[in-house]
Scaffold this motif. Sequence first.
Motif, PDB file in Angstrom:
ATOM      1  N   TRP A   1       0.850  -1.197   0.000  1.00  0.00           N
ATOM      2  CA  TRP A   1       0.000   0.000   0.000  1.00  0.00           C
ATOM      3  C   TRP A   1       0.881   1.241   0.000  1.00  0.00           C
ATOM      4  O   TRP A   1       1.881   1.299   0.727  1.00  0.00           O
ATOM      5  CB  TRP A   1      -0.899   0.015   1.228  1.00  0.00           C
ATOM      6  CG  TRP A   1      -1.919  -1.061   1.292  1.00  0.00           C
ATOM      7  CD1 TRP A   1      -1.733  -2.367   1.661  1.00  0.00           C
ATOM      8  CD2 TRP A   1      -3.313  -0.941   0.998  1.00  0.00           C
ATOM      9  NE1 TRP A   1      -2.910  -3.057   1.616  1.00  0.00           N
ATOM     10  CE2 TRP A   1      -3.910  -2.214   1.215  1.00  0.00           C
ATOM     11  CE3 TRP A   1      -4.130   0.117   0.586  1.00  0.00           C
ATOM     12  CZ2 TRP A   1      -5.272  -2.446   1.032  1.00  0.00           C
ATOM     13  CZ3 TRP A   1      -5.482  -0.111   0.398  1.00  0.00           C
ATOM     14  CH2 TRP A   1      -6.049  -1.374   0.611  1.00  0.00           C
ATOM     15  N   ARG A   2       0.483   2.236  -0.774  1.00  0.00           N
ATOM     16  CA  ARG A   2       1.232   3.503  -0.810  1.00  0.00           C
ATOM     17  C   ARG A   2       0.239   4.662  -0.864  1.00  0.00           C
ATOM     18  O   ARG A   2      -0.708   4.649  -1.651  1.00  0.00           O
ATOM     19  CB  ARG A   2       2.156   3.557  -2.021  1.00  0.00           C
ATOM     20  CG  ARG A   2       2.963   4.857  -2.110  1.00  0.00           C
ATOM     21  CD  ARG A   2       3.724   4.976  -3.416  1.00  0.00           C
ATOM     22  NE  ARG A   2       4.741   3.937  -3.552  1.00  0.00           N
ATOM     23  CZ  ARG A   2       4.757   3.046  -4.536  1.00  0.00           C
ATOM     24  NH1 ARG A   2       3.798   3.036  -5.454  1.00  0.00           N
ATOM     25  NH2 ARG A   2       5.721   2.155  -4.595  1.00  0.00           N
ATOM     26  N   TRP A   3       0.496   5.663  -0.005  1.00  0.00           N
ATOM     27  CA  TRP A   3      -0.333   6.864   0.012  1.00  0.00           C
ATOM     28  C   TRP A   3       0.528   8.076  -0.328  1.00  0.00           C
ATOM     29  O   TRP A   3       1.630   8.232   0.195  1.00  0.00           O
ATOM     30  CB  TRP A   3      -0.944   7.081   1.396  1.00  0.00           C
ATOM     31  CG  TRP A   3      -1.852   5.986   1.848  1.00  0.00           C
ATOM     32  CD1 TRP A   3      -3.203   5.911   1.694  1.00  0.00           C
ATOM     33  CD2 TRP A   3      -1.484   4.801   2.572  1.00  0.00           C
ATOM     34  NE1 TRP A   3      -3.691   4.762   2.257  1.00  0.00           N
ATOM     35  CE2 TRP A   3      -2.659   4.059   2.806  1.00  0.00           C
ATOM     36  CE3 TRP A   3      -0.264   4.297   3.033  1.00  0.00           C
ATOM     37  CZ2 TRP A   3      -2.654   2.846   3.475  1.00  0.00           C
ATOM     38  CZ3 TRP A   3      -0.257   3.091   3.695  1.00  0.00           C
ATOM     39  CH2 TRP A   3      -1.439   2.373   3.913  1.00  0.00           C
ATOM     40  N   ARG A  52      -3.235  10.451  -3.746  1.00  0.00           N
ATOM     41  CA  ARG A  52      -3.190   9.201  -4.496  1.00  0.00           C
ATOM     42  C   ARG A  52      -3.094   8.030  -3.516  1.00  0.00           C
ATOM     43  O   ARG A  52      -2.411   8.110  -2.503  1.00  0.00           O
ATOM     44  CB  ARG A  52      -1.970   9.202  -5.427  1.00  0.00           C
ATOM     45  CG  ARG A  52      -1.874   8.035  -6.412  1.00  0.00           C
ATOM     46  CD  ARG A  52      -0.583   8.148  -7.208  1.00  0.00           C
ATOM     47  NE  ARG A  52      -0.489   7.139  -8.235  1.00  0.00           N
ATOM     48  CZ  ARG A  52      -0.785   7.311  -9.517  1.00  0.00           C
ATOM     49  NH1 ARG A  52      -1.202   8.499  -9.925  1.00  0.00           N
ATOM     50  NH2 ARG A  52      -0.670   6.335 -10.391  1.00  0.00           N
ATOM     51  N   ILE A  53      -3.794   6.951  -3.820  1.00  0.00           N
ATOM     52  CA  ILE A  53      -3.667   5.709  -3.058  1.00  0.00           C
ATOM     53  C   ILE A  53      -3.441   4.581  -4.048  1.00  0.00           C
ATOM     54  O   ILE A  53      -4.119   4.489  -5.076  1.00  0.00           O
ATOM     55  CB  ILE A  53      -4.912   5.446  -2.173  1.00  0.00           C
ATOM     56  CG1 ILE A  53      -4.724   4.125  -1.401  1.00  0.00           C
ATOM     57  CG2 ILE A  53      -6.204   5.462  -2.968  1.00  0.00           C
ATOM     58  CD1 ILE A  53      -5.795   3.877  -0.355  1.00  0.00           C
ATOM     59  N   GLU A  54      -2.450   3.751  -3.748  1.00  0.00           N
ATOM     60  CA  GLU A  54      -2.077   2.661  -4.644  1.00  0.00           C
ATOM     61  C   GLU A  54      -2.002   1.356  -3.855  1.00  0.00           C
ATOM     62  O   GLU A  54      -1.559   1.339  -2.712  1.00  0.00           O
ATOM     63  CB  GLU A  54      -0.705   2.929  -5.279  1.00  0.00           C
ATOM     64  CG  GLU A  54      -0.607   4.254  -6.016  1.00  0.00           C
ATOM     65  CD  GLU A  54       0.829   4.641  -6.284  1.00  0.00           C
ATOM     66  OE1 GLU A  54       1.461   3.991  -7.148  1.00  0.00           O
ATOM     67  OE2 GLU A  54       1.318   5.576  -5.626  1.00  0.00           O
ATOM     68  N   SER A  65      -0.785  -2.733  -4.707  1.00  0.00           N
ATOM     69  CA  SER A  65      -0.268  -3.701  -5.671  1.00  0.00           C
ATOM     70  C   SER A  65      -0.056  -5.036  -4.984  1.00  0.00           C
ATOM     71  O   SER A  65       0.231  -5.110  -3.787  1.00  0.00           O
ATOM     72  CB  SER A  65       1.049  -3.210  -6.285  1.00  0.00           C
ATOM     73  OG  SER A  65       2.039  -3.050  -5.285  1.00  0.00           O
ATOM     74  N   ARG A  85      -2.719  -4.662  -9.725  1.00  0.00           N
ATOM     75  CA  ARG A  85      -2.386  -3.319  -9.251  1.00  0.00           C
ATOM     76  C   ARG A  85      -3.567  -2.390  -9.514  1.00  0.00           C
ATOM     77  O   ARG A  85      -4.241  -2.492 -10.541  1.00  0.00           O
ATOM     78  CB  ARG A  85      -1.148  -2.775  -9.959  1.00  0.00           C
ATOM     79  CG  ARG A  85      -0.690  -1.416  -9.461  1.00  0.00           C
ATOM     80  CD  ARG A  85       0.525  -0.897 -10.205  1.00  0.00           C
ATOM     81  NE  ARG A  85       0.966   0.380  -9.700  1.00  0.00           N
ATOM     82  CZ  ARG A  85       0.405   1.540 -10.008  1.00  0.00           C
ATOM     83  NH1 ARG A  85      -0.623   1.569 -10.857  1.00  0.00           N
ATOM     84  NH2 ARG A  85       0.854   2.676  -9.491  1.00  0.00           N
ATOM     85  N   ASP A 116      -4.839   1.916  -8.625  1.00  0.00           N
ATOM     86  CA  ASP A 116      -4.562   3.196  -7.972  1.00  0.00           C
ATOM     87  C   ASP A 116      -5.698   4.168  -8.264  1.00  0.00           C
ATOM     88  O   ASP A 116      -6.381   4.077  -9.285  1.00  0.00           O
ATOM     89  CB  ASP A 116      -3.217   3.774  -8.416  1.00  0.00           C
ATOM     90  CG  ASP A 116      -3.200   4.198  -9.858  1.00  0.00           C
ATOM     91  OD1 ASP A 116      -3.568   5.355 -10.139  1.00  0.00           O
ATOM     92  OD2 ASP A 116      -2.834   3.375 -10.721  1.00  0.00           O
ATOM     93  N   GLU A 157      -6.464   8.431  -8.088  1.00  0.00           N
ATOM     94  CA  GLU A 157      -5.857   9.763  -7.963  1.00  0.00           C
ATOM     95  C   GLU A 157      -6.951  10.801  -7.852  1.00  0.00           C
ATOM     96  O   GLU A 157      -7.924  10.802  -8.604  1.00  0.00           O
ATOM     97  CB  GLU A 157      -4.959  10.075  -9.162  1.00  0.00           C
ATOM     98  CG  GLU A 157      -4.336  11.450  -9.076  1.00  0.00           C
ATOM     99  CD  GLU A 157      -2.871  11.454  -9.501  1.00  0.00           C
ATOM    100  OE1 GLU A 157      -2.209  12.472  -9.276  1.00  0.00           O
ATOM    101  OE2 GLU A 157      -2.422  10.437 -10.056  1.00  0.00           O
ATOM    102  N   GLY A 186     -10.123   6.218 -10.965  1.00  0.00           N
ATOM    103  CA  GLY A 186      -9.565   4.888 -10.820  1.00  0.00           C
ATOM    104  C   GLY A 186      -9.750   4.066 -12.071  1.00  0.00           C
ATOM    105  O   GLY A 186     -10.028   4.613 -13.150  1.00  0.00           O
TER     106      GLY A 186
END
Length: 409
Positions: free
Chosen positions: A99-101, A116-118, A120, A125, A127, A129, A145
């Motif tokens: 998870w990435r914010w 943005r939230i991603e 994978s 994957r 994300d 925005e 999305g």
Amino acid sequence: MAPQIQAIELARYRGFRDAQRPELLRLNLVYGENNAGKSALVRVPALLAASRTPGRLGLDLGEPVRRAGFQEVRWRGPLPDDADSDLVLGVGLSDGSAWRWTFRWLNSRAVSTIQRIELSTPDERVDFERVDLAAQDPRDAEYVGPQGPQRLVFDGLIPRTGAGDLMDRHRDGLAGALDGVIWLQATRQAPTREGTSLGAQGVLTGSGEGAAARVASDAKLRSAVSAWFLTHAQCRVDVEFLGTDRQRLVLEPVGAPSYAVPFPDSGEGLQQVFPLVVALEHLRRDGGLLCVEEPESHLHPRLQRGLVALIVDVLRAQPAASVLLETHSEVFLIAALAAAVGALPAAVRLYWVEAGKDGAATIEDVPLDPEGRPTTPRLEQAFDTMGVMRRELIQARRAGAQESRSRGG
């Protein structure tokens, strides 16, 4: 069992200008000079774990960042003209998800938002925005999305159900991993003289508050904590009742069962280590990630060794547990290297954090060879101060002796 946190990602956060992604094993030690960024790194899991307020989007900038504002948490140094200024945080989990914010400051509203939230996995994957940066309320935001525009609702960092199949399948795993985070800061709170209410369960906080109530109300936990104190400090942990509605923890020296010492009257080292021993026994039972700043605080090397022995024992007993320590202790380093070739083979990782001349911090992995020896001289250089001081002392003694002979001659 919930997934475990196995990697931390950060960029433009505190002193970390450039993207960093340290991976975690079972026992992880972070070394470095003062003000290099060690504590900032160790607090990232706690910051993410605290940022799950229902209906409130984004980071909860509370105790893990000393209640700093977003502009104070984000990298404040210069950036290249074409560099992204958004703050990035993320975690990699043992179920293969990452998870990435990305957080952006909205000058027009003087608030931060999730830009943005991603998410994978090895096979998929997705994300989202944010596109409507001028929305009156940053919580009322439209994202783009895989299926086009979509309105997302967050509980802190976690999107509610409806963000798509992939996120819906992995959101509970993320929540479980963050539930398992325990953070203890460098200055911890011991059981108080006034005690706690009977029946109070206690919530373990970064200061160690709540540890006393947990131990007082749980006889099994109290027995485990007392066993460590008995072995290493020659005293038992027991409960003393204060009237009909309160109780407090006391220490009973071995051989004097009628003599009880309230924790505030004990040595500072025992007060500081108490919440840590409680947290480790909690980790033994439930698993998770324990993040600790300066576990050696006020401890004699003998008790430092005893504390490391407890950490290793907990990690051996609970496969779903891991520990992330920020320390200056050479005792911890030697014990970790011993564990790498003994109790925890291939499960120990060392990191060195250093701030460059431009102020930007970096995280350097210090690999170990199969025999548990660091393959770079980084930590050897870090602990060279004592060697330098010993050499200076020898030189001073020789110079003093030479001067005495000269005067006598």
